[in-house]
Structures are given as structure tokens and as C-alpha cells.
Design a protein around this motif. Sequence first.
Motif, short mmCIF file in Angstrom:
data_model
loop_
_atom_site.label_atom_id
_atom_site.label_comp_id
_atom_site.label_asym_id
_atom_site.label_seq_id
_atom_site.Cartn_x
_atom_site.Cartn_y
_atom_site.Cartn_z
N CYS A 58 1.95 0.88 -3.60
CA CYS A 58 1.96 1.10 -2.15
C CYS A 58 3.20 0.46 -1.54
O CYS A 58 3.55 -0.67 -1.88
N ASP A 59 3.84 1.17 -0.64
CA ASP A 59 4.93 0.62 0.16
C ASP A 59 4.29 -0.29 1.21
O ASP A 59 3.44 0.15 1.98
N VAL A 60 4.68 -1.56 1.25
CA VAL A 60 4.04 -2.49 2.19
C VAL A 60 4.38 -2.17 3.64
O VAL A 60 3.68 -2.64 4.55
N ASN A 61 5.41 -1.37 3.88
CA ASN A 61 5.80 -1.02 5.24
C ASN A 61 5.15 0.26 5.74
O ASN A 61 5.49 0.73 6.82
N GLY A 62 4.25 0.82 4.98
CA GLY A 62 3.58 2.05 5.39
C GLY A 62 2.11 1.97 5.06
O GLY A 62 1.64 1.02 4.44
N SER B 264 13.54 5.91 -6.05
CA SER B 264 13.62 5.66 -4.62
C SER B 264 15.08 5.64 -4.20
O SER B 264 15.91 5.03 -4.88
N ASP B 265 15.38 6.32 -3.10
CA ASP B 265 16.73 6.33 -2.56
C ASP B 265 16.99 5.12 -1.66
O ASP B 265 18.12 4.87 -1.28
N ASP B 266 15.93 4.40 -1.32
CA ASP B 266 16.04 3.25 -0.43
C ASP B 266 15.43 2.02 -1.09
O ASP B 266 14.61 2.13 -2.00
N GLN B 267 15.82 0.85 -0.59
CA GLN B 267 15.16 -0.37 -1.04
C GLN B 267 13.71 -0.33 -0.59
O GLN B 267 13.40 0.13 0.50
N LEU B 268 12.81 -0.78 -1.45
CA LEU B 268 11.38 -0.79 -1.16
C LEU B 268 10.81 -2.19 -1.34
O LEU B 268 11.29 -2.95 -2.18
N THR B 269 9.78 -2.47 -0.60
CA THR B 269 8.93 -3.63 -0.89
C THR B 269 7.55 -3.04 -1.14
O THR B 269 7.01 -2.34 -0.29
N VAL B 270 7.01 -3.31 -2.32
CA VAL B 270 5.78 -2.65 -2.75
C VAL B 270 4.73 -3.65 -3.22
O VAL B 270 5.04 -4.78 -3.58
N ARG C 80 4.24 -7.71 -2.72
CA ARG C 80 5.46 -7.92 -1.92
C ARG C 80 6.69 -7.98 -2.83
O ARG C 80 7.52 -8.86 -2.72
N PHE C 81 6.78 -7.01 -3.71
CA PHE C 81 7.83 -6.95 -4.74
C PHE C 81 8.97 -6.09 -4.22
O PHE C 81 8.79 -4.91 -3.91
N SER C 82 10.15 -6.67 -4.11
CA SER C 82 11.31 -5.98 -3.56
C SER C 82 12.08 -5.27 -4.67
O SER C 82 12.44 -5.88 -5.68
N MET D 254 4.72 7.43 -3.66
CA MET D 254 4.20 6.19 -3.15
C MET D 254 2.75 6.41 -2.73
O MET D 254 2.38 7.51 -2.35
N ASN D 255 1.98 5.37 -2.77
CA ASN D 255 0.57 5.40 -2.40
C ASN D 255 -0.27 6.28 -3.32
O ASN D 255 -1.36 6.68 -2.96
N GLN D 256 0.27 6.59 -4.48
CA GLN D 256 -0.47 7.41 -5.43
C GLN D 256 -1.26 6.52 -6.38
O GLN D 256 -0.87 5.40 -6.67
N GLU D 257 -2.37 7.06 -6.86
CA GLU D 257 -3.23 6.34 -7.78
C GLU D 257 -3.31 7.12 -9.08
O GLU D 257 -3.45 8.33 -9.07
N ALA D 258 -3.20 6.42 -10.20
CA ALA D 258 -3.30 7.04 -11.51
C ALA D 258 -4.53 6.52 -12.22
O ALA D 258 -4.90 5.36 -12.07
#
Length: 144
Positions: free
Chosen positions: A122-126, A22-28, A91-93, A1-5
Motif C-alpha cells: 500500500c502507498d501510505v499517501n493514498g 514506479s516512476d515516482d518515489q514511494l513510501t509504502v 513506511r518504507f521509502s 499498488m494496493n493489490q493483494e496476492a
Amino acid sequence: MNQEACGEISELRQTDDYTFESDDQLTVNIYLWTPVGGDFVDTYLRVRNADGGQVGRNDDNYGAVLRAFQSGKLSTEPSRQHGAYSSAITRFSLPAGTYTLVADAYTWSDHRGTGDYLLKICDVNGPCTPEPPLEPTPEPTPEP
């Protein structure tokens, strides 16, 4: 997460794939853009699930990419050359699982189907701070 290519679409209809789990649900937020000074490409962002089904896509969302740059989330300003053809899905879940980000080009003329791009998720929660760069997912070697 938060990586740039950083990549280049050098042939028409070429895509670059970046797979993550991802092992968890993400909003990105996911951004795909041509950087200022790069060889312009009309970016087209796709998200595929583990079965290869498309679960998200975006062609033109320059405003979201520009706002992300202005807020310090992106390292390089998006190009305004030929208009605003950057892509973003915000804000993509995503449920837990394996996903592939596809860096693609909207090919409506030869010169816009190839060029340089940057991709960031990017994870919107971090915090959306730089981490080591992503590398394209290698394609399997065909059996002889």
C-alpha cells in the motif's frame, strides 16, 4: 499498488516473486501473512531492487499486520497459530525504479517452511483499498 496476492509456499526454500515498477518515489507499507484458516507458514518478506540486491526485509511484525487488518487495510485476519509470525515493512521509502517483493518462509522446522500466505503493498499517501489481485512474476523458461 494496493493489490493483494494469495499464494502458497508448497516446498521448502520455495519463494514467490512479485515485480512492480514506479516512476515516482514511494513510501509504502508491505504486509505478508498467513490468513486465519490457512495452512500456517512463518512468513519472511524481502524486497529486492532491479539489480537483485536486497533493500528491505522483515521476519516478524505481527502487530503491524494485525493493526492493518483492524483498520480495514487487509481483507483477511492474520493467523495467531503458533504465535505471531507475520511480516511487515512499514513506511518504507523506495526511489523510482523496479522492485521485487519476495514471499519467503523462515525455515527453522519443516512444518513452518511451507503454507498459505497473503501479500499486500500500500502507498501510505493514498487509500489502501482493494484492487485486482497481484500475480507472481513468471520465471523465464530455460533455454534447451
